[in-house]
Design a protein around this motif. Structure first.
Motif, PDB file in Angstrom:
ATOM      1  N   UNK A  70      26.795  98.656 161.384  1.00 25.52           N
ATOM      2  CA  UNK A  70      26.048  98.208 162.367  1.00 25.52           C
ATOM      3  C   UNK A  70      24.602  97.606 161.867  1.00 25.52           C
ATOM      4  N   UNK A  71      24.180  96.234 162.030  1.00 26.97           N
ATOM      5  CA  UNK A  71      23.065  95.827 161.493  1.00 26.97           C
ATOM      6  C   UNK A  71      23.067  95.387 160.069  1.00 26.97           C
ATOM      7  N   UNK A  72      24.209  95.480 159.502  1.00 25.92           N
ATOM      8  CA  UNK A  72      23.969  95.191 158.115  1.00 25.92           C
ATOM      9  C   UNK A  72      25.009  93.624 158.061  1.00 25.92           C
ATOM     10  N   UNK A  73      24.231  92.909 157.644  1.00 24.11           N
ATOM     11  CA  UNK A  73      24.726  91.337 157.409  1.00 24.11           C
ATOM     12  C   UNK A  73      25.812  91.389 156.121  1.00 24.11           C
ATOM     13  N   UNK A  74      25.311  91.923 155.003  1.00 24.32           N
ATOM     14  CA  UNK A  74      26.216  91.951 153.821  1.00 24.32           C
ATOM     15  C   UNK A  74      25.765  92.936 153.019  1.00 24.32           C
ATOM     16  N   UNK A  75      26.747  93.488 152.274  1.00 26.03           N
ATOM     17  CA  UNK A  75      26.379  94.530 151.417  1.00 26.03           C
ATOM     18  C   UNK A  75      27.154  94.226 150.105  1.00 26.03           C
ATOM     19  N   UNK A  76      26.387  93.617 149.075  1.00 34.64           N
ATOM     20  CA  UNK A  76      26.935  93.215 147.788  1.00 34.64           C
ATOM     21  C   UNK A  76      27.620  94.406 146.896  1.00 34.64           C
ATOM     22  N   UNK A  77      28.727  94.386 146.622  1.00 31.27           N
ATOM     23  CA  UNK A  77      29.187  95.446 145.639  1.00 31.27           C
ATOM     24  C   UNK A  77      30.185  94.422 144.352  1.00 31.27           C
ATOM     25  N   UNK A  78      29.867  94.677 143.551  1.00 29.27           N
ATOM     26  CA  UNK A  78      30.592  93.861 142.463  1.00 29.27           C
ATOM     27  C   UNK A  78      31.897  94.455 142.469  1.00 29.27           C
ATOM     28  N   UNK A  79      33.030  93.331 142.557  1.00 32.16           N
ATOM     29  CA  UNK A  79      34.455  93.660 142.517  1.00 32.16           C
ATOM     30  C   UNK A  79      35.004  94.365 141.352  1.00 32.16           C
ATOM     31  N   UNK A  80      34.161  94.344 140.286  1.00 31.68           N
ATOM     32  CA  UNK A  80      34.782  95.091 138.941  1.00 31.68           C
ATOM     33  C   UNK A  80      34.465  96.479 139.332  1.00 31.68           C
ATOM     34  N   UNK A  81      33.628  96.874 140.170  1.00 34.19           N
ATOM     35  CA  UNK A  81      33.452  98.423 140.660  1.00 34.19           C
ATOM     36  C   UNK A  81      34.382  98.932 141.685  1.00 34.19           C
ATOM     37  N   UNK A  82      35.113  98.258 142.173  1.00 31.35           N
ATOM     38  CA  UNK A  82      36.187  98.545 143.253  1.00 31.35           C
ATOM     39  C   UNK A  82      37.629  98.763 142.655  1.00 31.35           C
ATOM     40  N   UNK A  83      38.195  99.838 142.858  1.00 26.76           N
ATOM     41  CA  UNK A  83      39.625 100.091 142.614  1.00 26.76           C
ATOM     42  C   UNK A  83      40.406  99.800 143.840  1.00 26.76           C
ATOM     43  N   UNK A  84      40.978  98.958 144.076  1.00 26.19           N
ATOM     44  CA  UNK A  84      41.639  98.867 145.368  1.00 26.19           C
ATOM     45  C   UNK A  84      43.337  99.338 145.242  1.00 26.19           C
ATOM     46  N   UNK A  85      43.438 100.150 146.483  1.00 32.51           N
ATOM     47  CA  UNK A  85      44.732 100.584 146.695  1.00 32.51           C
ATOM     48  C   UNK A  85      45.017 100.143 147.980  1.00 32.51           C
ATOM     49  N   UNK A 122      34.848  99.241 136.230  1.00 39.50           N
ATOM     50  CA  UNK A 122      33.524  99.555 136.650  1.00 39.50           C
ATOM     51  C   UNK A 122      32.258  99.628 135.693  1.00 39.50           C
ATOM     52  N   UNK A 123      31.054  99.203 135.857  1.00 41.14           N
ATOM     53  CA  UNK A 123      29.912  99.104 134.853  1.00 41.14           C
ATOM     54  C   UNK A 123      29.932 100.401 134.437  1.00 41.14           C
ATOM     55  N   UNK A 124      29.693 101.533 135.457  1.00 39.19           N
ATOM     56  CA  UNK A 124      29.479 102.883 134.841  1.00 39.19           C
ATOM     57  C   UNK A 124      30.250 103.646 135.691  1.00 39.19           C
ATOM     58  N   UNK A 125      30.524 104.888 135.546  1.00 42.90           N
ATOM     59  CA  UNK A 125      31.377 105.767 136.315  1.00 42.90           C
ATOM     60  C   UNK A 125      31.021 106.105 137.851  1.00 42.90           C
ATOM     61  N   UNK A 126      29.660 106.139 137.609  1.00 39.14           N
ATOM     62  CA  UNK A 126      28.911 106.383 139.097  1.00 39.14           C
ATOM     63  C   UNK A 126      29.070 105.074 140.094  1.00 39.14           C
ATOM     64  N   UNK A 127      29.362 104.026 139.677  1.00 39.68           N
ATOM     65  CA  UNK A 127      29.581 102.968 140.473  1.00 39.68           C
ATOM     66  C   UNK A 127      31.024 102.745 141.090  1.00 39.68           C
ATOM     67  N   UNK A 128      32.058 103.238 140.572  1.00 39.31           N
ATOM     68  CA  UNK A 128      33.270 103.150 140.920  1.00 39.31           C
ATOM     69  C   UNK A 128      33.422 103.429 142.594  1.00 39.31           C
ATOM     70  N   UNK A 129      33.862 102.689 143.297  1.00 44.35           N
ATOM     71  CA  UNK A 129      34.323 102.945 144.553  1.00 44.35           C
ATOM     72  C   UNK A 129      35.880 102.739 144.830  1.00 44.35           C
ATOM     73  N   UNK A 130      36.682 103.544 145.226  1.00 44.43           N
ATOM     74  CA  UNK A 130      38.238 103.444 145.519  1.00 44.43           C
ATOM     75  C   UNK A 130      38.096 103.094 147.122  1.00 44.43           C
ATOM     76  N   UNK A 131      38.733 101.963 147.215  1.00 39.23           N
ATOM     77  CA  UNK A 131      39.076 101.403 148.511  1.00 39.23           C
ATOM     78  C   UNK A 131      40.450 101.440 148.859  1.00 39.23           C
ATOM     79  N   UNK A 132      40.635 102.013 150.030  1.00 40.19           N
ATOM     80  CA  UNK A 132      42.284 102.114 150.343  1.00 40.19           C
ATOM     81  C   UNK A 132      42.355 101.204 151.622  1.00 40.19           C
ATOM     82  N   UNK A 133      43.565 100.361 151.748  1.00 40.27           N
ATOM     83  CA  UNK A 133      43.632  99.627 152.756  1.00 40.27           C
ATOM     84  C   UNK A 133      45.203  99.778 153.006  1.00 40.27           C
ATOM     85  N   UNK A 134      45.533  99.898 154.327  1.00 36.01           N
ATOM     86  CA  UNK A 134      46.964  99.785 154.794  1.00 36.01           C
ATOM     87  C   UNK A 134      47.325  98.610 155.640  1.00 36.01           C
ATOM     88  N   UNK A 135      48.013  97.761 155.282  1.00 33.63           N
ATOM     89  CA  UNK A 135      48.388  96.715 156.130  1.00 33.63           C
ATOM     90  C   UNK A 135      49.873  96.755 156.653  1.00 33.63           C
TER      91      UNK A 135
END
Length: 182
Positions: A70-85, A122-135
Motif C-alpha cells: 500500500x502506497x508503494x509505487x515501486x520497489x527495486x530489487x535486482x533480479x540477481x538477488x532473487x531465487x525464484x521457485x 546474489x551480490x551478498x548472502x544478506x541480499x538473497x530473497x526467495x520468491x515462491x509463485x504458484x500458477x
C-alpha cells in the motif's frame, strides 16, 4: 509432565519481535490467491505473516518477508538477488531447474562473495530473497517446500535471515513493438 515442543524461528522473526507474529494455518486457505491476500493484509497491519510448520516434534515459525504494498509505487530489487521457485521448479531467466538442485542453487547464491561475483547470483548472502509463485499447480505441497527450504538453508551455515516472499505470478510484459527508424 508433557514436554513443550522446541520452537525454532526463521525469517523476520527473532526474540525481539516474535510478539508481532500473525500465525497462518495453511489448511485454512482454498486457493493460493486467498493466502496471498491474507499475507498482504497482515503485512499492512504491522504484523509479520508467519507460517507455522511441524517437523518431527519441532515447531518451525517462518516469518515471511512480504512487504506491505500500500502506497508503494515501486520497489527495486535486482533480479540477481532473487531465487525464484515457480510451480516447484527453480527459475533463472529462461533456465529451469528441478527442486533436486535446491541445495546447490542456494549455495551459489549464499556463497557468491565479493571476490567471485557471478552476475546471476546474489551480490551478498544478506541480499538473497526467495520468491515462491504458484500458477499452474495446486499449492497444497507448500508446507513440504517450506520445510525443505528451511533444511537446505540450515545446511548452508550462513548468518543471515532466511527471506521468503510468497508472490503472485505476473508474466513479463510483451516487448515493445518494433519501429522502423530511418
Amino acid at each position: 509432565m508433557v514436554e513443550e515442543p522446541e520452537v525454532i524461528r526463521y525469517g523476520r522473526l527473532n526474540e525481539n519481535n516474535h510478539h508481532k507474529a500473525a500465525r497462518i494455518d495453511l489448511n485454512e486457505f482454498d486457493s493460493y490467491l486467498d493466502l496471498l491476500f491474507r499475507i498482504h493484509e497482515m503485512a499492512c497491519n504491522d504484523s509479520i505473516p508467519t507460517i507455522v510448520l511441524n517437523d518431527k516434534g519441532m515447531i518451525i515459525e517462518l516469518g515471511l518477508s512480504n512487504p506491505c504494498w500500500e502506497g508503494v509505487a515501486c520497489m527495486l530489487i535486482k533480479s540477481r538477488n532473487i531465487l525464484k521457485i515457480h510451480d516447484e521448479t527453480i527459475r533463472h531467466g529462461s533456465d529451469i531447474y528441478q527442486l533436486s538442485s535446491l541445495k546447490e542453487e542456494l549455495s551459489k547464491h549464499y556463497c557468491n562473495n565479493a571476490n567471485e561475483q557471478s552476475p546471476i547470483y546474489s551480490e551478498t548472502p544478506h541480499d538473497l530473497i526467495i520468491k515462491i509463485f504458484y500458477e499452474d499447480i495446486p499449492f497444497i505441497r507448500i508446507d513440504d517446500l517450506l520445510l525443505r527450504l528451511v533444511k537446505e538453508y540450515d545446511s548452508q551455515n550462513v548468518n543471515v535471515p532466511l527471506k521468503i516472499w510468497l508472490e503472485r505470478y505476473l508474466p513479463p510484459p510483451p516487448p515493445p513493438p518494433m519501429t522502423n527508424f530511418k
